[in-house]
Design a protein around this motif. Structure first.
Motif, PDB file in Angstrom:
ATOM      1  N   ALA A   1       4.413  26.552  37.653  1.00 49.18           N
ATOM      2  CA  ALA A   1       4.565  27.743  38.462  1.00 49.18           C
ATOM      3  C   ALA A   1       5.762  27.600  39.406  1.00 49.18           C
ATOM      4  O   ALA A   1       6.455  28.574  39.663  1.00 49.18           O
ATOM      5  CB  ALA A   1       3.291  28.025  39.225  1.00 49.18           C
ATOM      6  N   GLN A   3       8.605  26.090  38.866  1.00 53.14           N
ATOM      7  CA  GLN A   3       9.809  26.379  38.095  1.00 53.14           C
ATOM      8  C   GLN A   3       9.879  27.859  37.714  1.00 53.14           C
ATOM      9  O   GLN A   3      10.911  28.502  37.878  1.00 53.14           O
ATOM     10  CB  GLN A   3       9.820  25.528  36.826  1.00 53.14           C
ATOM     11  CG  GLN A   3      11.070  25.704  35.979  1.00 53.14           C
ATOM     12  CD  GLN A   3      11.001  24.892  34.706  1.00 53.14           C
ATOM     13  OE1 GLN A   3       9.999  24.919  34.019  1.00 53.14           O
ATOM     14  NE2 GLN A   3      12.059  24.172  34.413  1.00 53.14           N
ATOM     15  N   GLU A   4       8.801  28.419  37.231  1.00 57.37           N
ATOM     16  CA  GLU A   4       8.779  29.801  36.745  1.00 57.37           C
ATOM     17  C   GLU A   4       9.033  30.830  37.844  1.00 57.37           C
ATOM     18  O   GLU A   4       9.652  31.851  37.603  1.00 57.37           O
ATOM     19  CB  GLU A   4       7.423  30.105  36.116  1.00 57.37           C
ATOM     20  CG  GLU A   4       7.112  29.229  34.945  1.00 57.37           C
ATOM     21  CD  GLU A   4       7.409  29.887  33.632  1.00 57.37           C
ATOM     22  OE1 GLU A   4       7.277  31.106  33.517  1.00 57.37           O
ATOM     23  OE2 GLU A   4       7.778  29.158  32.706  1.00 57.37           O
ATOM     24  N   TYR A  41      -2.601  25.122  28.003  1.00 57.88           N
ATOM     25  CA  TYR A  41      -2.131  25.563  29.312  1.00 57.88           C
ATOM     26  C   TYR A  41      -0.884  26.425  29.131  1.00 57.88           C
ATOM     27  O   TYR A  41       0.010  26.085  28.357  1.00 57.88           O
ATOM     28  CB  TYR A  41      -1.750  24.371  30.199  1.00 57.88           C
ATOM     29  CG  TYR A  41      -2.927  23.613  30.741  1.00 57.88           C
ATOM     30  CD1 TYR A  41      -3.759  24.185  31.696  1.00 57.88           C
ATOM     31  CD2 TYR A  41      -3.183  22.322  30.313  1.00 57.88           C
ATOM     32  CE1 TYR A  41      -4.837  23.475  32.209  1.00 57.88           C
ATOM     33  CE2 TYR A  41      -4.264  21.609  30.821  1.00 57.88           C
ATOM     34  CZ  TYR A  41      -5.081  22.197  31.768  1.00 57.88           C
ATOM     35  OH  TYR A  41      -6.125  21.492  32.255  1.00 57.88           O
ATOM     36  N   TYR A  42      -0.830  27.524  29.878  1.00 56.59           N
ATOM     37  CA  TYR A  42       0.318  28.417  29.857  1.00 56.59           C
ATOM     38  C   TYR A  42       0.834  28.612  31.279  1.00 56.59           C
ATOM     39  O   TYR A  42       0.057  28.656  32.229  1.00 56.59           O
ATOM     40  CB  TYR A  42      -0.053  29.777  29.254  1.00 56.59           C
ATOM     41  CG  TYR A  42      -0.319  29.699  27.775  1.00 56.59           C
ATOM     42  CD1 TYR A  42       0.710  29.909  26.861  1.00 56.59           C
ATOM     43  CD2 TYR A  42      -1.574  29.389  27.284  1.00 56.59           C
ATOM     44  CE1 TYR A  42       0.482  29.817  25.504  1.00 56.59           C
ATOM     45  CE2 TYR A  42      -1.818  29.298  25.929  1.00 56.59           C
ATOM     46  CZ  TYR A  42      -0.778  29.521  25.039  1.00 56.59           C
ATOM     47  OH  TYR A  42      -1.015  29.417  23.699  1.00 56.59           O
ATOM     48  N   THR A  43       2.154  28.751  31.423  1.00 55.89           N
ATOM     49  CA  THR A  43       2.761  29.014  32.723  1.00 55.89           C
ATOM     50  C   THR A  43       2.593  30.505  33.041  1.00 55.89           C
ATOM     51  O   THR A  43       2.199  31.282  32.166  1.00 55.89           O
ATOM     52  CB  THR A  43       4.249  28.635  32.699  1.00 55.89           C
ATOM     53  OG1 THR A  43       4.912  29.470  31.763  1.00 55.89           O
ATOM     54  CG2 THR A  43       4.455  27.173  32.353  1.00 55.89           C
ATOM     55  N   ARG A  47       4.512  30.976  28.891  1.00 57.92           N
ATOM     56  CA  ARG A  47       5.144  29.865  28.169  1.00 57.92           C
ATOM     57  C   ARG A  47       4.156  28.717  28.017  1.00 57.92           C
ATOM     58  O   ARG A  47       3.522  28.288  28.962  1.00 57.92           O
ATOM     59  CB  ARG A  47       6.371  29.426  28.966  1.00 57.92           C
ATOM     60  CG  ARG A  47       7.156  28.310  28.372  1.00 57.92           C
ATOM     61  CD  ARG A  47       8.475  28.142  29.109  1.00 57.92           C
ATOM     62  NE  ARG A  47       8.277  27.754  30.486  1.00 57.92           N
ATOM     63  CZ  ARG A  47       8.680  26.595  30.997  1.00 57.92           C
ATOM     64  NH1 ARG A  47       9.298  25.712  30.246  1.00 57.92           N
ATOM     65  NH2 ARG A  47       8.478  26.321  32.252  1.00 57.92           N
ATOM     66  N   ILE A  49       3.598  24.794  27.407  1.00 52.73           N
ATOM     67  CA  ILE A  49       4.400  23.585  27.602  1.00 52.73           C
ATOM     68  C   ILE A  49       4.090  22.492  26.587  1.00 52.73           C
ATOM     69  O   ILE A  49       4.756  21.472  26.560  1.00 52.73           O
ATOM     70  CB  ILE A  49       4.247  23.018  29.031  1.00 52.73           C
ATOM     71  CG1 ILE A  49       2.816  22.555  29.291  1.00 52.73           C
ATOM     72  CG2 ILE A  49       4.707  24.030  30.051  1.00 52.73           C
ATOM     73  CD1 ILE A  49       2.657  21.786  30.578  1.00 52.73           C
ATOM     74  N   THR A  82      12.769  32.867  34.172  1.00 55.20           N
ATOM     75  CA  THR A  82      12.109  32.700  35.470  1.00 55.20           C
ATOM     76  C   THR A  82      12.264  33.993  36.268  1.00 55.20           C
ATOM     77  O   THR A  82      12.952  34.931  35.841  1.00 55.20           O
ATOM     78  CB  THR A  82      12.729  31.527  36.257  1.00 55.20           C
ATOM     79  OG1 THR A  82      14.070  31.863  36.588  1.00 55.20           O
ATOM     80  CG2 THR A  82      12.686  30.233  35.482  1.00 55.20           C
ATOM     81  N   ASP A  90       9.720  27.366  25.692  1.00 57.30           N
ATOM     82  CA  ASP A  90       8.393  26.784  25.528  1.00 57.30           C
ATOM     83  C   ASP A  90       8.436  25.605  24.577  1.00 57.30           C
ATOM     84  O   ASP A  90       9.486  25.295  24.020  1.00 57.30           O
ATOM     85  CB  ASP A  90       7.380  27.835  25.061  1.00 57.30           C
ATOM     86  CG  ASP A  90       7.638  28.331  23.645  1.00 57.30           C
ATOM     87  OD1 ASP A  90       8.699  28.003  23.068  1.00 57.30           O
ATOM     88  OD2 ASP A  90       6.797  29.056  23.117  1.00 57.30           O
ATOM     89  N   ILE A  94       8.192  20.577  30.896  1.00 57.73           N
ATOM     90  CA  ILE A  94       8.757  21.346  32.009  1.00 57.73           C
ATOM     91  C   ILE A  94      10.201  20.924  32.204  1.00 57.73           C
ATOM     92  O   ILE A  94      10.542  19.789  32.124  1.00 57.73           O
ATOM     93  CB  ILE A  94       7.961  21.080  33.313  1.00 57.73           C
ATOM     94  CG1 ILE A  94       6.522  21.514  33.136  1.00 57.73           C
ATOM     95  CG2 ILE A  94       8.598  21.750  34.496  1.00 57.73           C
ATOM     96  CD1 ILE A  94       6.296  22.983  32.960  1.00 57.73           C
TER      97      ILE A  94
END
Length: 94
Positions: A1, A3-4, A41-43, A47, A49, A82, A90, A94
């Motif tokens: 989060a 980074q995004e 897990y998704y951002t 995305r 990872i 971002t 993806d 990260i």
């Protein structure tokens, strides 16, 4: 989060390859257990990872195995952006 949402920059010379999978462990008889994936897990942008895809191998020999682990190929990576428009992909940490 971080980074995004562009609230910070991840600094380092290598990618971080934290596991992008959620796994459960089910105890089995004879002091054994089965570990299986139940989610990824998704951002915030959607995305994933996870840098490894698991595909069915289908071989009949023991060494072929039922499933094979393969790195996500560059051609299969999706581009995301971002909050401020930086490009991130993806399938590779990260």
């Amino acid at each position: 989060a971080v980074q995004e949402l562009d609230v910070g920059v991840i600094v380092g010379s290598d990618k971080t390859f934290g596991k992008g999978l959620v796994q459960n462990v089910e105890e089995l008889p004879f002091d054994t257990a089965l570990k299986f994936t139940v989610a990824k897990y998704y951002t915030p942008s959607g995305r994933c990872i996870q840098g490894i895809n698991y595909v069915e191998g289908g071989g009949l020999k023991v060494e072929d195995g039922k499933y094979k682990a393969m790195k996500v190929a560059d051609k299969d990576k999706t581009v995301f952006y971002t909050k401020r428009g930086r490009e991130v992909k993806d399938g590779g940490g990260i």
